[in-house]
Design a protein around this motif. Structure first.
Motif, mmCIF file in Angstrom:
data_model
loop_
_atom_site.group_PDB
_atom_site.id
_atom_site.type_symbol
_atom_site.label_atom_id
_atom_site.label_comp_id
_atom_site.label_asym_id
_atom_site.label_seq_id
_atom_site.Cartn_x
_atom_site.Cartn_y
_atom_site.Cartn_z
ATOM 1 N N THR A 1 -3.446 -7.220 13.785
ATOM 2 C CA THR A 1 -3.861 -6.473 12.326
ATOM 3 C C THR A 1 -5.387 -6.189 12.451
ATOM 4 O O THR A 1 -6.363 -7.130 12.801
ATOM 5 C CB THR A 1 -3.566 -7.456 11.252
ATOM 6 O OG1 THR A 1 -2.304 -7.870 11.031
ATOM 7 C CG2 THR A 1 -4.055 -6.559 9.925
ATOM 8 N N GLU B 1 2.314 -1.081 0.443
ATOM 9 C CA GLU B 1 1.697 -2.111 1.346
ATOM 10 C C GLU B 1 2.634 -3.465 1.363
ATOM 11 O O GLU B 1 2.622 -4.051 2.565
ATOM 12 C CB GLU B 1 0.493 -2.682 0.772
ATOM 13 C CG GLU B 1 -0.240 -3.619 1.591
ATOM 14 C CD GLU B 1 -1.625 -3.908 0.937
ATOM 15 O OE1 GLU B 1 -2.676 -4.427 1.580
ATOM 16 O OE2 GLU B 1 -1.604 -3.925 -0.248
ATOM 17 N N HIS C 1 -0.584 3.079 -0.784
ATOM 18 C CA HIS C 1 -0.982 1.830 -0.752
ATOM 19 C C HIS C 1 -0.405 0.916 -1.753
ATOM 20 O O HIS C 1 0.016 -0.265 -1.651
ATOM 21 C CB HIS C 1 -2.576 1.693 -0.898
ATOM 22 C CG HIS C 1 -3.073 0.246 -1.066
ATOM 23 N ND1 HIS C 1 -3.274 -0.506 0.367
ATOM 24 C CD2 HIS C 1 -3.580 -0.543 -1.976
ATOM 25 C CE1 HIS C 1 -3.932 -1.529 -0.063
ATOM 26 N NE2 HIS C 1 -3.836 -1.614 -1.218
ATOM 27 N N LEU D 1 5.403 -2.946 4.090
ATOM 28 C CA LEU D 1 5.026 -3.029 5.453
ATOM 29 C C LEU D 1 4.604 -4.298 5.764
ATOM 30 O O LEU D 1 4.866 -4.399 7.013
ATOM 31 C CB LEU D 1 3.859 -1.854 5.579
ATOM 32 C CG LEU D 1 3.201 -1.832 6.841
ATOM 33 C CD1 LEU D 1 4.158 -1.266 8.064
ATOM 34 C CD2 LEU D 1 2.061 -0.682 6.634
ATOM 35 N N ASN D 2 3.971 -5.035 5.087
ATOM 36 C CA ASN D 2 3.358 -6.313 5.323
ATOM 37 C C ASN D 2 4.598 -7.109 5.786
ATOM 38 O O ASN D 2 4.474 -8.242 6.535
ATOM 39 C CB ASN D 2 2.414 -6.854 4.425
ATOM 40 C CG ASN D 2 1.062 -6.201 4.411
ATOM 41 O OD1 ASN D 2 0.617 -5.489 5.342
ATOM 42 N ND2 ASN D 2 0.358 -6.479 3.211
ATOM 43 N N GLY E 1 -4.899 -0.695 10.437
ATOM 44 C CA GLY E 1 -3.406 -0.892 10.882
ATOM 45 C C GLY E 1 -3.141 -1.821 11.846
ATOM 46 O O GLY E 1 -3.764 -3.042 11.633
ATOM 47 N N TYR F 1 2.678 6.834 3.149
ATOM 48 C CA TYR F 1 2.216 5.784 2.739
ATOM 49 C C TYR F 1 1.579 5.830 1.421
ATOM 50 O O TYR F 1 0.752 6.801 1.195
ATOM 51 C CB TYR F 1 1.502 5.183 3.640
ATOM 52 C CG TYR F 1 1.003 3.859 3.461
ATOM 53 C CD1 TYR F 1 1.572 2.787 3.658
ATOM 54 C CD2 TYR F 1 -0.518 3.823 3.199
ATOM 55 C CE1 TYR F 1 1.078 1.519 3.174
ATOM 56 C CE2 TYR F 1 -0.995 2.502 2.928
ATOM 57 C CZ TYR F 1 -0.006 1.340 2.898
ATOM 58 O OH TYR F 1 -0.624 0.100 2.721
ATOM 59 N N ARG G 1 -1.494 2.494 9.133
ATOM 60 C CA ARG G 1 -0.799 1.964 8.247
ATOM 61 C C ARG G 1 -0.008 3.437 7.676
ATOM 62 O O ARG G 1 1.333 3.286 7.672
ATOM 63 C CB ARG G 1 -1.372 1.337 6.917
ATOM 64 C CG ARG G 1 -1.649 -0.035 7.332
ATOM 65 C CD ARG G 1 -2.299 -0.695 6.035
ATOM 66 N NE ARG G 1 -2.753 -2.022 6.290
ATOM 67 C CZ ARG G 1 -1.840 -2.965 5.952
ATOM 68 N NH1 ARG G 1 -0.615 -2.732 5.228
ATOM 69 N NH2 ARG G 1 -2.049 -4.409 6.158
#
Length: 233
Positions: free
Chosen positions: A205, A175, A171, A178-179, A210, A169, A157
């Motif tokens: 996934t 997140e 979290h 990215l998701n 990642g 990045y 990730r």
């Protein structure tokens, strides 16, 4: 010109719905005006934007002097273009996209040779799934390209976000973005693959690590590969 089965335009609306338009006439006009056979009432569309003519049993697309242009597979028309199944037509911009298919078209291809699951032309920034052109946002394109440069390898990730967004990045703040980008990319891959009856190239996934692209990737010859950020900003 009589035809047993007409060609079809599939218009994907911004809100997610689809409209299938059969090309029953020898000349089909497209534009914003109510007098057109295919009416798309958006500001980017000219009153008479384009036309599709049936010539010698094949469909040919022409721009009708529109202000913002007519495109086939991302290339602006300067003259008429004969359409083939899978061609994507943009009217004015890529936000107004129609896909063409011809049930009577004879596909000329080598026996037992199928289009690759993923074909990427980095110079033209285009992607095809089993020969079907895809329309991707800059972030989705950058994400796919990052995974495609590392097929079968788990891309973390952290590394993925840095490559695509050009930022470290975090979290807590990164997140969701990215998701969401992964979800949109998977949806576009699925839609393109299902349009030709194939399974989509899988993006796996790996929990807490990642993502991994589990599909064969073919790059256009001579495409320039760079490690630059693919951020759409």
């Amino acid at each position: 010109m009589a035809r047993a089965t007409p060609g079809i335009l599939t218009y994907r609306r911004a809100e997610g719905g689809e409209e299938r338009i059969k090309l029953r006439q020898d000349v089909t006009t497209l534009g914003r005006s109510d007098s057109c056979a295919v009416v798309i009432a958006l500001p980017v569309i000219s009153r008479l934007h384009a036309r599709i003519e049936l010539q010698h049993d094949r469909y040919v697309l022409f721009d009708a002097g529109s202000a913002n242009g007519t495109f086939v597979n991302g290339k602006r028309l300067e003259q008429g273009a004969q359409l083939s199944t899978g061609d994507e037509i943009w009217l004015g911009s890529q936000d107004v996209a129609l896909q063409f298919s011809d049930p009577e078209e004879t596909l000329v291809m080598q026996p037992n040779v199928l289009p690759p699951a993923l074909f990427i032309d980095e110079d033209a920034r285009t992607v095809q799934v089993y020969g079907v052109p895809m329309q991707l946002s800059p972030l989705e394109y950058g994400l796919l390209l990052h995974l495609a440069h590392n097929p079968g390898t788990v891309c973390t990730r952290e590394g993925t976000f840095l490559a695509v967004w050009g930022q470290p990045y975090n979290h807590a703040t990164c997140e969701d973005a990215l998701n969401a980008c992964i979800a949109k990319l998977r949806r576009n891959l699925r839609n393109a693959a299902e349009s030709v009856g194939r399974e989509p190239p899988p993006i796996t996934t790996v929990q807490r690590v990642g993502f991994r692209l589990d599909a064969e990737v073919t790059f256009a010859p001579g495409a320039g590969r760079s490690a630059a950020s693919y951020s759409g900003t």
